[in-house]
Each structure stands twice: as C-alpha cells, then as structure tokens.
Write a protein that holds these residues in place. Sequence first.
Motif, PDB file in Angstrom:
ATOM      1  N   VAL A  77       0.863  -1.185   0.000  1.00 10.16           N
ATOM      2  CA  VAL A  77       0.000   0.000   0.000  1.00 10.16           C
ATOM      3  C   VAL A  77       0.895   1.229   0.000  1.00 10.16           C
ATOM      4  CG1 VAL A  77      -1.579   1.350   1.431  1.00 10.16           C
ATOM      5  CG2 VAL A  77      -1.988  -1.087   1.116  1.00 10.16           C
ATOM      6  N   ILE A  78       0.492   2.246  -0.756  1.00  8.67           N
ATOM      7  CA  ILE A  78       1.204   3.516  -0.776  1.00  8.67           C
ATOM      8  C   ILE A  78       0.429   4.523   0.061  1.00  8.67           C
ATOM      9  CG2 ILE A  78       2.041   5.424  -2.205  1.00  8.67           C
ATOM     10  CD1 ILE A  78       3.569   2.825  -2.656  1.00  8.67           C
ATOM     11  N   GLY A  79       1.125   5.205   0.976  1.00  3.06           N
ATOM     12  CA  GLY A  79       0.525   6.271   1.768  1.00  3.06           C
ATOM     13  C   GLY A  79       1.167   7.601   1.414  1.00  3.06           C
ATOM     14  N   ILE A  80       0.347   8.596   1.078  1.00  7.20           N
ATOM     15  CA  ILE A  80       0.829   9.909   0.653  1.00  7.20           C
ATOM     16  C   ILE A  80       0.180  10.980   1.515  1.00  7.20           C
ATOM     17  CG2 ILE A  80       1.004  11.530  -1.289  1.00  7.20           C
ATOM     18  CD1 ILE A  80       0.325   9.040  -3.108  1.00  7.20           C
ATOM     19  N   ALA A  81       0.971  11.929   1.981  1.00  3.75           N
ATOM     20  CA  ALA A  81       0.413  13.058   2.729  1.00  3.75           C
ATOM     21  C   ALA A  81       1.069  14.345   2.254  1.00  3.75           C
ATOM     22  CB  ALA A  81       0.629  12.879   4.221  1.00  3.75           C
ATOM     23  N   ILE A  82       0.243  15.237   1.721  1.00  2.00           N
ATOM     24  CA  ILE A  82       0.726  16.549   1.307  1.00  2.00           C
ATOM     25  C   ILE A  82       0.325  17.566   2.366  1.00  2.00           C
ATOM     26  CG2 ILE A  82       0.587  18.366  -0.432  1.00  2.00           C
ATOM     27  CD1 ILE A  82       0.001  16.305  -2.511  1.00  2.00           C
ATOM     28  N   ALA A 142      -3.562  11.928   1.433  1.00  5.86           N
ATOM     29  CA  ALA A 142      -4.114  12.969   2.291  1.00  5.86           C
ATOM     30  C   ALA A 142      -3.645  14.323   1.780  1.00  5.86           C
ATOM     31  CB  ALA A 142      -3.650  12.764   3.731  1.00  5.86           C
ATOM     32  N   ILE A 143      -4.562  15.282   1.678  1.00  4.40           N
ATOM     33  CA  ILE A 143      -4.230  16.606   1.165  1.00  4.40           C
ATOM     34  C   ILE A 143      -4.792  17.678   2.105  1.00  4.40           C
ATOM     35  CG2 ILE A 143      -4.112  15.856  -1.233  1.00  4.40           C
ATOM     36  CD1 ILE A 143      -6.906  16.940  -1.675  1.00  4.40           C
ATOM     37  N   PRO A 144      -4.200  18.889   2.100  1.00  3.94           N
ATOM     38  CA  PRO A 144      -4.651  19.950   3.011  1.00  3.94           C
ATOM     39  C   PRO A 144      -5.849  20.714   2.466  1.00  3.94           C
ATOM     40  CG  PRO A 144      -2.742  20.697   1.789  1.00  3.94           C
ATOM     41  CD  PRO A 144      -2.985  19.277   1.358  1.00  3.94           C
ATOM     42  N   PHE A 181      -7.878   6.127  -2.341  1.00  6.78           N
ATOM     43  CA  PHE A 181      -8.756   6.796  -1.388  1.00  6.78           C
ATOM     44  C   PHE A 181      -8.119   8.127  -1.009  1.00  6.78           C
ATOM     45  CE2 PHE A 181      -8.990   2.220  -0.990  1.00  6.78           C
ATOM     46  CZ  PHE A 181     -10.336   1.986  -1.202  1.00  6.78           C
ATOM     47  N   ILE A 182      -8.881   9.205  -1.197  1.00  7.36           N
ATOM     48  CA  ILE A 182      -8.368  10.552  -0.974  1.00  7.36           C
ATOM     49  C   ILE A 182      -9.102  11.159   0.215  1.00  7.36           C
ATOM     50  CG2 ILE A 182      -7.794  12.729  -2.086  1.00  7.36           C
ATOM     51  CD1 ILE A 182      -6.847  10.188  -3.616  1.00  7.36           C
ATOM     52  N   ASP A 183      -8.339  11.768   1.133  1.00  9.21           N
ATOM     53  CA  ASP A 183      -8.951  12.358   2.316  1.00  9.21           C
ATOM     54  C   ASP A 183      -8.169  13.595   2.733  1.00  9.21           C
ATOM     55  OD1 ASP A 183     -10.657  12.701   4.488  1.00  9.21           O
ATOM     56  OD2 ASP A 183     -10.582  10.594   5.068  1.00  9.21           O
ATOM     57  N   ASN A 184      -8.703  14.306   3.694  1.00 10.50           N
ATOM     58  CA  ASN A 184      -8.013  15.451   4.276  1.00 10.50           C
ATOM     59  C   ASN A 184      -6.849  14.981   5.146  1.00 10.50           C
ATOM     60  OD1 ASN A 184      -7.961  17.178   7.028  1.00 10.50           O
ATOM     61  ND2 ASN A 184      -8.214  18.523   5.264  1.00 10.50           N
ATOM     62  N   GLU A 185      -5.735  15.713   5.134  1.00  9.95           N
ATOM     63  CA  GLU A 185      -4.536  15.262   5.851  1.00  9.95           C
ATOM     64  C   GLU A 185      -4.742  15.203   7.362  1.00  9.95           C
ATOM     65  OE1 GLU A 185      -1.092  17.536   6.422  1.00  9.95           O
ATOM     66  OE2 GLU A 185      -2.081  19.463   6.207  1.00  9.95           O
ATOM     67  N   VAL A 186      -5.554  16.100   7.930  1.00  7.89           N
ATOM     68  CA  VAL A 186      -5.759  16.061   9.378  1.00  7.89           C
ATOM     69  C   VAL A 186      -6.694  14.903   9.742  1.00  7.89           C
ATOM     70  CG1 VAL A 186      -6.178  17.435  11.444  1.00  7.89           C
ATOM     71  CG2 VAL A 186      -5.502  18.570   9.336  1.00  7.89           C
ATOM     72  N   SER A 375       6.341  12.996  12.515  1.00  5.98           N
ATOM     73  CA  SER A 375       5.786  13.961  11.565  1.00  5.98           C
ATOM     74  C   SER A 375       5.196  13.294  10.326  1.00  5.98           C
ATOM     75  CB  SER A 375       6.868  14.966  11.149  1.00  5.98           C
ATOM     76  OG  SER A 375       8.013  14.294  10.669  1.00  5.98           O
ATOM     77  N   SER A 376       5.458  12.008  10.154  1.00  7.75           N
ATOM     78  CA  SER A 376       4.909  11.267   9.012  1.00  7.75           C
ATOM     79  C   SER A 376       3.554  10.634   9.330  1.00  7.75           C
ATOM     80  CB  SER A 376       5.888  10.164   8.597  1.00  7.75           C
ATOM     81  OG  SER A 376       6.196   9.321   9.696  1.00  7.75           O
ATOM     82  N   SER A 377       2.928  11.018  10.447  1.00  7.76           N
ATOM     83  CA  SER A 377       1.702  10.342  10.889  1.00  7.76           C
ATOM     84  C   SER A 377       0.559  10.461   9.882  1.00  7.76           C
ATOM     85  CB  SER A 377       1.254  10.875  12.250  1.00  7.76           C
ATOM     86  OG  SER A 377       0.923  12.250  12.178  1.00  7.76           O
ATOM     87  N   ALA A 378       0.484  11.577   9.151  1.00  6.98           N
ATOM     88  CA  ALA A 378      -0.595  11.719   8.170  1.00  6.98           C
ATOM     89  C   ALA A 378      -0.431  10.725   7.026  1.00  6.98           C
ATOM     90  CB  ALA A 378      -0.646  13.146   7.634  1.00  6.98           C
ATOM     91  N   ALA A 379       0.819  10.480   6.600  1.00  9.89           N
ATOM     92  CA  ALA A 379       1.071   9.492   5.534  1.00  9.89           C
ATOM     93  C   ALA A 379       0.789   8.086   6.045  1.00  9.89           C
ATOM     94  CB  ALA A 379       2.517   9.602   5.052  1.00  9.89           C
ATOM     95  N   ILE A 380       1.195   7.802   7.283  1.00 10.06           N
ATOM     96  CA  ILE A 380       0.911   6.490   7.873  1.00 10.06           C
ATOM     97  C   ILE A 380      -0.597   6.310   8.013  1.00 10.06           C
ATOM     98  CG2 ILE A 380       1.252   5.021   9.900  1.00 10.06           C
ATOM     99  CD1 ILE A 380       3.877   6.569  10.397  1.00 10.06           C
ATOM    100  N   GLY A 381      -1.281   7.373   8.441  1.00 11.35           N
ATOM    101  CA  GLY A 381      -2.737   7.314   8.548  1.00 11.35           C
ATOM    102  C   GLY A 381      -3.418   7.130   7.209  1.00 11.35           C
TER     103      GLY A 381
END
Length: 403
Positions: A77-82, A142-144, A181-186, A375-381
């Motif tokens: 699985v790929i996790g991305i957080a911007i 995850a995006i802001p 799956f796209i969601d808000n970073e927070v 600080s990578s918690s949003a990508a892990i989430g």
Amino acid sequence: MSYKTSDTAVNTILNIINNYGPISQTRMFELSGYSRAMISITCEQLVSEGFIVIDKTKTTNKRKNVEYKLNIDLGYVIGIAIGGTSCRIGIFNILGEPLEIVRYIVDLLRGPEAILKEIDEKIAYLYQKHGKGKSIVGIGMAIPSPVKFDEGYANYPAFMPGWHMFDLKKYFMDHYGCPAFIDNEVNTMALEEYQHRNNEKSHVLLCIKVGTGIGAGLVLNNKIYRGENGGGGNIGHIQIRNATEKCECGKTGCIEAIASGPAIIKKAIEMAKGDTNSILFKFFEKDGGLSLARIKEAADAGDRYALKIIKDAGESIGEIIGMLTMFLDPAEIVVAGQITQLGPNYLYYVRNTTQKIANPWIGHNFLIDFSKLPSSSAAIGAARLCIEELFSKNILLQKQGRM
C-alpha cells in the motif's frame, strides 16, 4: 474453490483479523458471534487461499492458542500526505508497517499535474527498491483541503489553485490499476492518533493541526467524520470577531490568518523590528528571519515579545478548541503540527483557555496534549485508511475472485 455460503463469515473474520490481529480463534468467537466451527472452517479457508497466516511469534504449540494475522504477501500500500509545504510518501505492507517513507518540499501553487508527476517518481523509486514482485493493492492520499471522499477530489481548497475537483482517485486508479482513497490530511492524522492513543477506544478524538494552515480531524467511534461535503474539521476559516487580519482565502479574521505558523512568525517579525534591543530582533538579524523554534528560544530566555506571542497564539487556538469541546464533548484533543515547536508554554495557554470556556461541561478524564507521533503520521494514517477501506469494502476478496 467456492464457499458462497460463508462469504459473510469470510468478510467478518478477515476484518476482525485486520483490526485486532494477531488474534486467536477464541477471541474471534467472542467478537464475531459465529460458532467455533464456523470460525475454524473460515480460518482454514483463508489460510489456504493465502489471505492470512499463522503468527509463529505469538503462537504456542497448543492448537487452541494459534493466532492469525494478515499475510504480508497480499501486496503493498502507498501512503501519501501533502502538507502546506512538504510531501511525505511511504510504501507499506498490508499490516500498515512502513518499509520506507520519503519527504520532500512541494509548492502547491504549481498545480496538481506537476505535483503528481513528482509523486509518481517517488512511488517508482520506493517500489523499485522494495517491490520484490508484489503488486501495489491500494493508494491512500491525504491533502490539506476539504475532500469529497467518495468522489476522490479536493473541494474548494483555500491555497491550492487548480486542485478543485481534480479527479485524484481516477488519476491513481488509471496509473496504478488499484483502488485509491483521498482524504483530508488532518483526518488521516486523527485516525492514526486514535489508533495509537486509545487503548480502550474512547468514542471521540479531536486532532488539531497548526502549521502552514489550521485544520481539525474528528474520529467518532473509530470512523472519520467528514461532514456532508467533505468540510468537516475545516476550522481554519472560522472568523474571529473584530479581527482585521486578511486570510489567503479572501476573507478577513480567519483563525488561520491569526494563529497559524506563518501568521505567528509574521507577528514576531513585526514585534522584533519594533525593538532592536530584543532577543527576537537579534535572532532576526542573525538568521535573516524567524522561526517557531527561535520564538520559543527567545521566550525561554525571557523575551517579553516572544512570551506574548506564545500566549496570544495559545489563547487564540484555545478559544476555538473550547467552543469545539462544548459542542463535541471529546475524550481527547491532540495538538499537532509545526506549532508544537513552541513548547509547553503554548500548550499551557491552550489548555487554560479551553478549560475556562468549556468548564464545567468536560469529563474528569478530559485530555489535551501534543501529538507524540512522528511527523509522518498523516502518511501512515493515509495508508491505514486505505487498508481499512480495502477490507471493509471487500476489495481484496473481490480482486482475487473470492466474492
């Protein structure tokens, strides 16, 4: 091989193993409501089909103590957080364990096409390094911005030109041939906080991120609350009465224009320039600018301007949190993002103001604390969210022709 009569049981048991594994059949019996015989047969089927394996590190020689976990060979699985200024991308096994996470600076003003090209390059690098022949089975991003979750696009982002309604879900599905799956970073940050901080799974957790912007993520009963149009938690543009600061969204008095990282630094620079004898000004001259870390350092050294900045910032966020606390009645509030660099004084003012506003309508176990996650918690989430969706919607079972 077909077991149509046990499809529901297969789905239930697989989701239990995903959520609680490694786990024994006895515990599955307690959680599922199925008979011990049904659980035994279902586990044998899932083992034979390669979905689960026996966890040899947790299992004794006694058959009744056998514990099962997901088979990491199911894929990656790929996790991305911007965030406002940076992007983190990680490759994870199906258990949500990161193999590697990379970080780099992004400029969201360049638009989605340029940013996605860079993301593709990072994914290619991670997959080439760790792929080992397994496929990518899902992508979480995850995006802001407020996000239309089912549709998979940003919904009126405040500082991301070109991103509104850009079909991110379709982009990743077309490029990688897997669900996205796209969601808000927070939101993804809050989901990860919920999993790590709630051993007894309290019902409500609120995560406030203060960085380039300000946002909130709310988890209710293990589920992210997104609102009707993806705007749940969009607190950065709540307007403060009588405030005159201009916000990038075009409005006046948004809390983001008052208490975000850049807003605090801007205020600190103005104060520093007004007193050339202050510690803040000396830092400003030496560094050619200021940072949140420098503001804390000045405050620790007794600089009255830095102390006031931290007090004002903490009280401003505390005021918002106090009102949210009265409305939501959360068990825990986590403060995350760059703002944690301001240290315990900032947290004191957040707590104190929240208590003043929300008392006496808060529980005795109510907690406000800084995030203790990386600080990578949003990508892990984001990866965790992806995995949960893959199992809760039976996507992996359907992909392999199981259902």
